[in-house]
Write an enzyme that holds these catalytic residues in place. Sequence first.
Site, PDB file in Angstrom:
ATOM      1  N   ASP A  57      25.933  23.085  56.223  1.00  0.00           N
ATOM      2  CA  ASP A  57      26.718  23.408  55.251  1.00  0.00           C
ATOM      3  C   ASP A  57      26.366  22.480  54.042  1.00  0.00           C
ATOM      4  O   ASP A  57      26.453  21.163  54.059  1.00  0.00           O
ATOM      5  CB  ASP A  57      28.330  23.092  55.395  1.00  0.00           C
ATOM      6  CG  ASP A  57      29.185  23.550  54.378  1.00  0.00           C
ATOM      7  OD1 ASP A  57      28.735  23.773  53.087  1.00  0.00           O
ATOM      8  OD2 ASP A  57      30.412  23.974  54.517  1.00  0.00           O
TER       9      ASP A  57
ATOM     10  N   ARG B  16      27.355  22.805  50.703  1.00  0.00           N
ATOM     11  CA  ARG B  16      28.106  22.932  49.561  1.00  0.00           C
ATOM     12  C   ARG B  16      28.665  21.567  49.034  1.00  0.00           C
ATOM     13  O   ARG B  16      28.889  20.733  49.992  1.00  0.00           O
ATOM     14  CB  ARG B  16      29.260  23.837  49.839  1.00  0.00           C
ATOM     15  CG  ARG B  16      28.964  25.409  49.895  1.00  0.00           C
ATOM     16  CD  ARG B  16      30.054  26.211  50.342  1.00  0.00           C
ATOM     17  NE  ARG B  16      30.539  25.828  51.823  1.00  0.00           N
ATOM     18  CZ  ARG B  16      31.601  26.172  52.417  1.00  0.00           C
ATOM     19  NH1 ARG B  16      32.296  27.361  51.586  1.00  0.00           N
ATOM     20  NH2 ARG B  16      31.890  25.879  53.550  1.00  0.00           N
TER      21      ARG B  16
END
Length: 227
Positions: free
Chosen positions: A152, A154
């Site tokens: 991930d 983000r």
Amino acid sequence: MAAELLHVSSAPTLPAATVRTQVTVPLRFADGYATSAAVSTFTGLADEKEHLLLGLGDWQGALRRSALGGPAPLVRPHSECLTGDVFGSERCDCGPQLRESVERISEVGGFLLYLRQEGRGIGLYEKLDAYALQDAGLDTYEANTALGRDEDERDYTAAAQMLIAVGADRIRLLSNNPDKAAQLEDLGISVAERVATGVHLTDANARYLTAKRDHTAHTLVLPDLLV
């Protein structure tokens, strides 16, 4: 479902972002649900991407009530998902979460952040490459790492800047993802409460939701048959 957060952090000083434009946009979804949003763009965002903040319902009143010690505005940071949000893909739950979030936030006042971080940050083309690897048996996180990317990627720095710019440094977070809460807390946003979204289960996204529940502790209650 809601749970109070106990995460404690020493927040960095973020570069200031400012609202550059705010316009009212009428919204209508495929099922007929309609509302309007005060859509804001920004200057000074850390990643220089074109993220949007949608003020929904009585968002101004929600800010006033929060400042007086009342409930914080309800906020959802929603990661862009072209396949789910636009084309209705059932391989994820993004489209239904977006639709649900707009209505729930509109009812109480708050913000939806539409964040340009497709595929948990790896982009549209590599997200589709990851889908191909999932078809070959990998889960959603294994597929990202097989592509040489992080599980991930983000980063919610821009999200925190946007919230601070509109005076929403204390929020109720509409999300199943504990990492969103932890990152926002670390960035100086007080997450007064975590509020789970619904479970939007399909035959096509069952493995995806199971991986999110089991690997990254998303607050998803799934049928035992998926274990």
